[in-house]
Design a protein around this motif. Sequence first.
Motif, PDB file in Angstrom:
ATOM      1  N   GLN A 181       0.724  -1.090  -0.041  1.00 31.89           N
ATOM      2  CA  GLN A 181      -0.020   0.014   0.208  1.00 31.89           C
ATOM      3  C   GLN A 181       0.915   1.206   0.189  1.00 31.89           C
ATOM      4  O   GLN A 181       1.724   1.331   0.829  1.00 31.89           O
ATOM      5  CB  GLN A 181      -0.833  -0.116   1.202  1.00 31.89           C
ATOM      6  CG  GLN A 181      -1.751  -1.124   1.323  1.00 31.89           C
ATOM      7  CD  GLN A 181      -2.951  -1.133   0.229  1.00 31.89           C
ATOM      8  OE1 GLN A 181      -3.550   0.104   0.192  1.00 31.89           O
ATOM      9  NE2 GLN A 181      -3.242  -1.962  -0.246  1.00 31.89           N
ATOM     10  N   ARG A 182       0.930   2.057  -1.091  1.00 32.84           N
ATOM     11  CA  ARG A 182       1.605   3.126  -1.138  1.00 32.84           C
ATOM     12  C   ARG A 182       0.920   4.293  -0.140  1.00 32.84           C
ATOM     13  O   ARG A 182      -0.422   4.423  -0.042  1.00 32.84           O
ATOM     14  CB  ARG A 182       1.618   3.702  -2.553  1.00 32.84           C
ATOM     15  CG  ARG A 182       2.189   2.763  -3.516  1.00 32.84           C
ATOM     16  CD  ARG A 182       3.566   2.853  -3.465  1.00 32.84           C
ATOM     17  NE  ARG A 182       4.095   4.133  -3.937  1.00 32.84           N
ATOM     18  CZ  ARG A 182       5.648   4.354  -4.121  1.00 32.84           C
ATOM     19  NH1 ARG A 182       6.319   3.258  -3.791  1.00 32.84           N
ATOM     20  NH2 ARG A 182       6.024   5.411  -4.282  1.00 32.84           N
ATOM     21  N   THR A 183       1.626   5.083   0.478  1.00 31.85           N
ATOM     22  CA  THR A 183       1.386   6.097   1.335  1.00 31.85           C
ATOM     23  C   THR A 183       2.194   7.306   1.178  1.00 31.85           C
ATOM     24  O   THR A 183       3.461   7.278   0.345  1.00 31.85           O
ATOM     25  CB  THR A 183       1.694   5.893   2.926  1.00 31.85           C
ATOM     26  OG1 THR A 183       3.056   5.757   3.240  1.00 31.85           O
ATOM     27  CG2 THR A 183       0.772   4.471   3.231  1.00 31.85           C
ATOM     28  N   PRO A 184       2.159   8.557   1.766  1.00 27.33           N
ATOM     29  CA  PRO A 184       2.974   9.726   1.563  1.00 27.33           C
ATOM     30  C   PRO A 184       4.176   9.302   2.100  1.00 27.33           C
ATOM     31  O   PRO A 184       5.197  10.286   2.185  1.00 27.33           O
ATOM     32  CB  PRO A 184       2.329  10.884   2.293  1.00 27.33           C
ATOM     33  CG  PRO A 184       0.913  10.479   1.957  1.00 27.33           C
ATOM     34  CD  PRO A 184       0.840   8.868   2.366  1.00 27.33           C
ATOM     35  N   PHE A 185       4.472   8.374   2.899  1.00 27.48           N
ATOM     36  CA  PHE A 185       5.802   7.955   3.527  1.00 27.48           C
ATOM     37  C   PHE A 185       6.458   6.900   2.976  1.00 27.48           C
ATOM     38  O   PHE A 185       7.621   6.563   3.276  1.00 27.48           O
ATOM     39  CB  PHE A 185       5.513   7.644   5.018  1.00 27.48           C
ATOM     40  CG  PHE A 185       4.845   8.570   5.753  1.00 27.48           C
ATOM     41  CD1 PHE A 185       5.400   9.593   6.262  1.00 27.48           C
ATOM     42  CD2 PHE A 185       3.346   8.650   5.755  1.00 27.48           C
ATOM     43  CE1 PHE A 185       4.731  10.766   6.833  1.00 27.48           C
ATOM     44  CE2 PHE A 185       2.797   9.717   6.665  1.00 27.48           C
ATOM     45  CZ  PHE A 185       3.339  10.885   7.014  1.00 27.48           C
ATOM     46  N   GLY A 238       3.565  -1.513   6.673  1.00 28.57           N
ATOM     47  CA  GLY A 238       3.295  -1.671   5.489  1.00 28.57           C
ATOM     48  C   GLY A 238       1.829  -2.571   5.298  1.00 28.57           C
ATOM     49  O   GLY A 238       1.527  -2.595   4.002  1.00 28.57           O
ATOM     50  N   VAL A 239       1.642  -3.185   6.231  1.00 23.46           N
ATOM     51  CA  VAL A 239       0.127  -3.953   5.986  1.00 23.46           C
ATOM     52  C   VAL A 239      -0.983  -3.067   6.260  1.00 23.46           C
ATOM     53  O   VAL A 239      -1.089  -2.020   6.936  1.00 23.46           O
ATOM     54  CB  VAL A 239       0.267  -5.139   7.006  1.00 23.46           C
ATOM     55  CG1 VAL A 239       1.460  -6.226   6.575  1.00 23.46           C
ATOM     56  CG2 VAL A 239      -0.036  -4.786   8.608  1.00 23.46           C
ATOM     57  N   LYS A 240      -2.034  -3.363   5.591  1.00 20.90           N
ATOM     58  CA  LYS A 240      -3.329  -2.573   5.529  1.00 20.90           C
ATOM     59  C   LYS A 240      -4.067  -3.273   6.760  1.00 20.90           C
ATOM     60  O   LYS A 240      -4.498  -4.561   6.737  1.00 20.90           O
ATOM     61  CB  LYS A 240      -3.950  -2.675   4.416  1.00 20.90           C
ATOM     62  CG  LYS A 240      -5.193  -1.927   4.273  1.00 20.90           C
ATOM     63  CD  LYS A 240      -5.797  -1.711   2.922  1.00 20.90           C
ATOM     64  CE  LYS A 240      -7.072  -1.089   2.905  1.00 20.90           C
ATOM     65  NZ  LYS A 240      -7.744  -0.805   1.484  1.00 20.90           N
ATOM     66  N   VAL A 241      -4.561  -2.470   7.694  1.00 24.55           N
ATOM     67  CA  VAL A 241      -5.492  -3.025   8.634  1.00 24.55           C
ATOM     68  C   VAL A 241      -6.673  -2.362   8.933  1.00 24.55           C
ATOM     69  O   VAL A 241      -6.866  -1.412   8.228  1.00 24.55           O
ATOM     70  CB  VAL A 241      -4.559  -2.885   9.932  1.00 24.55           C
ATOM     71  CG1 VAL A 241      -3.256  -3.768   9.922  1.00 24.55           C
ATOM     72  CG2 VAL A 241      -4.291  -1.243  10.381  1.00 24.55           C
ATOM     73  N   HIS A 242      -7.642  -3.033   9.651  1.00 24.37           N
ATOM     74  CA  HIS A 242      -9.102  -2.463  10.125  1.00 24.37           C
ATOM     75  C   HIS A 242      -8.550  -2.195  11.512  1.00 24.37           C
ATOM     76  O   HIS A 242      -8.177  -2.845  12.462  1.00 24.37           O
ATOM     77  CB  HIS A 242     -10.034  -3.471  10.002  1.00 24.37           C
ATOM     78  CG  HIS A 242     -11.270  -3.269  10.213  1.00 24.37           C
ATOM     79  ND1 HIS A 242     -12.076  -1.919   9.909  1.00 24.37           N
ATOM     80  CD2 HIS A 242     -12.003  -3.412  11.309  1.00 24.37           C
ATOM     81  CE1 HIS A 242     -13.460  -1.831  10.417  1.00 24.37           C
ATOM     82  NE2 HIS A 242     -13.337  -2.704  11.262  1.00 24.37           N
TER      83      HIS A 242
END
Length: 124
Positions: A3-7, A84-88
Amino acid sequence: MNQRTPFHNEEGILEFPYRPLRDLVFIFPTPPPEKIGEESLIFIPEKFRKRHQDSTGVVLAVGPGYQNDKGKWQCLPPSNLKPGVKVHFDNLVPWGVEVEGLDGEVHYIFVCGISDVYGIVEEE
């Protein structure tokens, strides 16, 4: 899935400047939608978009553990919860911090305990 983020830098490597203590987790929330509806016809004004945030985000950093009430260090159990992982997660936690991203803009980052992360949505 990365997942890309501004970081994330141009090579896709996560470069987050903070390192949490205790059992804290820094999460970059998935941006809320700008439009809703079957054909995305309804525009959401910016001041109301936060209400439509879907409680998912990308983990930026995870703390090492905490000291219990008897003074003994408690390491966090090994898990797939890593940067780096996508979470709820519980997006109603009242803590957060504004951090400048690699894009030069300031972004709101949620700060919550590991118990406020409900599960992993996607792994890197």
